[in-house]
Design a protein around this motif. Sequence first.
Motif, PDB file in Angstrom:
ATOM      1  N   LEU A  88     125.906  98.471 -38.747  1.00  0.00           N
ATOM      2  CA  LEU A  88     127.335  98.706 -38.482  1.00  0.00           C
ATOM      3  C   LEU A  88     127.976  97.340 -38.272  1.00  0.00           C
ATOM      4  N   LYS A  89     129.033  97.051 -38.990  1.00  0.00           N
ATOM      5  CA  LYS A  89     129.719  95.773 -38.785  1.00  0.00           C
ATOM      6  C   LYS A  89     131.042  96.011 -38.079  1.00  0.00           C
ATOM      7  N   LEU A  90     131.182  95.330 -36.957  1.00  0.00           N
ATOM      8  CA  LEU A  90     132.352  95.528 -36.082  1.00  0.00           C
ATOM      9  C   LEU A  90     133.230  94.292 -36.084  1.00  0.00           C
ATOM     10  N   LEU A 119     128.446  91.986 -34.628  1.00  0.00           N
ATOM     11  CA  LEU A 119     129.773  91.730 -34.067  1.00  0.00           C
ATOM     12  C   LEU A 119     130.370  90.509 -34.748  1.00  0.00           C
ATOM     13  N   GLU A 120     131.542  90.710 -35.344  1.00  0.00           N
ATOM     14  CA  GLU A 120     132.201  89.636 -36.101  1.00  0.00           C
ATOM     15  C   GLU A 120     133.281  88.986 -35.259  1.00  0.00           C
ATOM     16  N   TYR A 121     133.336  87.677 -35.262  1.00  0.00           N
ATOM     17  CA  TYR A 121     134.393  86.946 -34.535  1.00  0.00           C
ATOM     18  C   TYR A 121     135.387  86.355 -35.535  1.00  0.00           C
ATOM     19  N   GLY A 153     135.078  82.280 -43.154  1.00  0.00           N
ATOM     20  CA  GLY A 153     136.512  81.970 -43.172  1.00  0.00           C
ATOM     21  C   GLY A 153     137.170  82.112 -41.817  1.00  0.00           C
ATOM     22  N   HIS A 154     136.392  82.299 -40.779  1.00  0.00           N
ATOM     23  CA  HIS A 154     136.947  82.671 -39.469  1.00  0.00           C
ATOM     24  C   HIS A 154     136.890  81.565 -38.425  1.00  0.00           C
ATOM     25  N   HIS A 155     136.812  80.319 -38.850  1.00  0.00           N
ATOM     26  CA  HIS A 155     136.684  79.203 -37.905  1.00  0.00           C
ATOM     27  C   HIS A 155     137.907  78.297 -37.966  1.00  0.00           C
ATOM     28  N   PHE A 209     125.944  87.175 -42.660  1.00  0.00           N
ATOM     29  CA  PHE A 209     127.117  86.420 -43.083  1.00  0.00           C
ATOM     30  C   PHE A 209     128.117  87.326 -43.780  1.00  0.00           C
ATOM     31  N   ASP A 210     129.384  87.017 -43.592  1.00  0.00           N
ATOM     32  CA  ASP A 210     130.470  87.461 -44.464  1.00  0.00           C
ATOM     33  C   ASP A 210     130.861  86.221 -45.232  1.00  0.00           C
ATOM     34  N   PHE A 211     130.360  86.104 -46.446  1.00  0.00           N
ATOM     35  CA  PHE A 211     130.598  84.890 -47.221  1.00  0.00           C
ATOM     36  C   PHE A 211     131.929  84.945 -47.950  1.00  0.00           C
ATOM     37  N   LEU A 235     129.027  89.455 -48.976  1.00  0.00           N
ATOM     38  CA  LEU A 235     130.268  88.825 -49.402  1.00  0.00           C
ATOM     39  C   LEU A 235     131.420  89.585 -48.745  1.00  0.00           C
ATOM     40  N   ASP A 236     132.456  88.854 -48.352  1.00  0.00           N
ATOM     41  CA  ASP A 236     133.670  89.493 -47.823  1.00  0.00           C
ATOM     42  C   ASP A 236     134.836  88.728 -48.420  1.00  0.00           C
ATOM     43  N   GLN A 237     135.324  89.213 -49.540  1.00  0.00           N
ATOM     44  CA  GLN A 237     136.307  88.459 -50.310  1.00  0.00           C
ATOM     45  C   GLN A 237     137.387  89.368 -50.866  1.00  0.00           C
TER      46      GLN A 237
HETATM   47  C1  LRH Z   1     138.551  90.437 -41.145  1.00  0.00           C
HETATM   48  C2  LRH Z   1     137.407  90.703 -42.100  1.00  0.00           C
HETATM   49  C3  LRH Z   1     136.451  91.785 -41.657  1.00  0.00           C
HETATM   50  C4  LRH Z   1     136.731  92.957 -42.546  1.00  0.00           C
HETATM   51  C5  LRH Z   1     137.942  92.601 -43.270  1.00  0.00           C
HETATM   52  C6  LRH Z   1     137.990  93.167 -44.637  1.00  0.00           C
HETATM   53  O1  LRH Z   1     139.299  89.331 -41.563  1.00  0.00           O
HETATM   54  O2  LRH Z   1     136.758  89.513 -42.378  1.00  0.00           O
HETATM   55  O3  LRH Z   1     135.141  91.452 -41.947  1.00  0.00           O
HETATM   56  O4  LRH Z   1     136.715  94.139 -41.945  1.00  0.00           O
HETATM   57  O5  LRH Z   1     137.966  91.197 -43.315  1.00  0.00           O
END
Ligand code: LRH
Length: 385
Positions: free
Chosen positions: A133-135, A175-177, A213-215, A237-239, A282-284
């Motif tokens: 689960l990605k939060l 947990l994503e920051y 991309g979150h820094h 990673f969310d690349f 990947l998160d693009q």
């Molecule tokens: C938030 C984020 C998160 C996702 C969204 C699509 O900026 O990176 O990972 O839910 O983009």
Amino acid sequence: MTDIKAALRAQHIETPSWAYGNSGTRFKVFAQKGVPRDPYEKLADAAQVNAHTGVAPTVALHIPWDKVDDYAELARHARELGVGIGAINSNVFQDDDYMLGSVTHPAARVRRKATDHLLECVDIMDATGSDTLKLWFSDGINYPGQDDIRSRQDRLAESLAQVYDRLGDGQRFLLEYKLFEPAFYATDVPDWGTAYAHCVKLGPKAQVVVDTGHHAPGVNIEFIVAFLLREGKLGGFDFNSRFYADDDLMVGAADPFQLFRIMYEVVRGGGFDPATGVAFMLDQCHNIEPKIPGQIRSVMNVQEATAKALLVDRDALAAAQSEGDVLGANAVFMDAYNTDVRPLLAELREEQGLAPDPMAAYAKSGYFEKIAAERVGGEQAGWGA
Ligand code: LRH
Ligand code: MN
């Protein structure tokens, strides 16, 4: 070279369902021909990326963007296409109730609603066989004094604990920051330290995801990667890449050297050992470029950075480092980075029975022309923002 090829062959890069839909900025979302209208069509497009690269066997879903009546059926459809369902992404950032926050909202009613959505996402994990689960929380405040920073952390911790307790065997959450946006004064999970602290308190099923991309500009992301790997708290990673903020551009496009440095710390920290469970996702958003080729190019960029990282002569590097040979050590590192690994990857693909150039193979496949002709009418998928 065989080990490097073996590691590259075993690489597993997860593509995001939302990259196949329309996306954009607050100024404009440009529609494109052939864009999927539902999660089934998104999976079909993701299967193309895997068919041509051989290393993208799972697809991350985003709820409710990928809401369906029968999630088990969706998972079966994925298997028929030769892919699997990866991370389930929650969404507590698009409902009117969440204007002042979701799990951190001052009102208990809203916190309950948000936490229930997170728990529903665990049900979807059960139904699809997903273990992750990605939060990500857009929660934050725009003005000093708007809300109590510490109380919001208490509320966040309470909700995370409820979700943690709901996780089944073999399940985890990441947990994503994110430093800022949509909040512009204080974000409730703004940096790796905050995410790490919450995850350590919760336990082994809670890990941190690093979205590249979150820094803040100038942050040494590979240091964060090395540290979290050492602590066993790097979940994945969310690349993507960026020139300015959370641009969500193709990974490696803006800064291929940074991606190489990150992948080197993954290699050095044992992050390619499946036992560490590091997810390479990947998160693009392909706002102006064609989406399936954009994903194929992104997967290739990760492969190239990985191959270069695996080529670092670790013994020579360790020797130079222990002798304090600054330039020598840097030279060993740069030799790997400056190595053209494209012939190696082309050879590997041929050994896997794939075309040496996935981009050319996809272009020649006629798949785009097929979907552009078929997918007429209906509503194209998007963020619904
Ligand atoms: C938030 C984020 C998160 C996702 C969204 C699509 O900026 O990176 O990972 O839910 O983009
Ligand atoms: Mn992300």
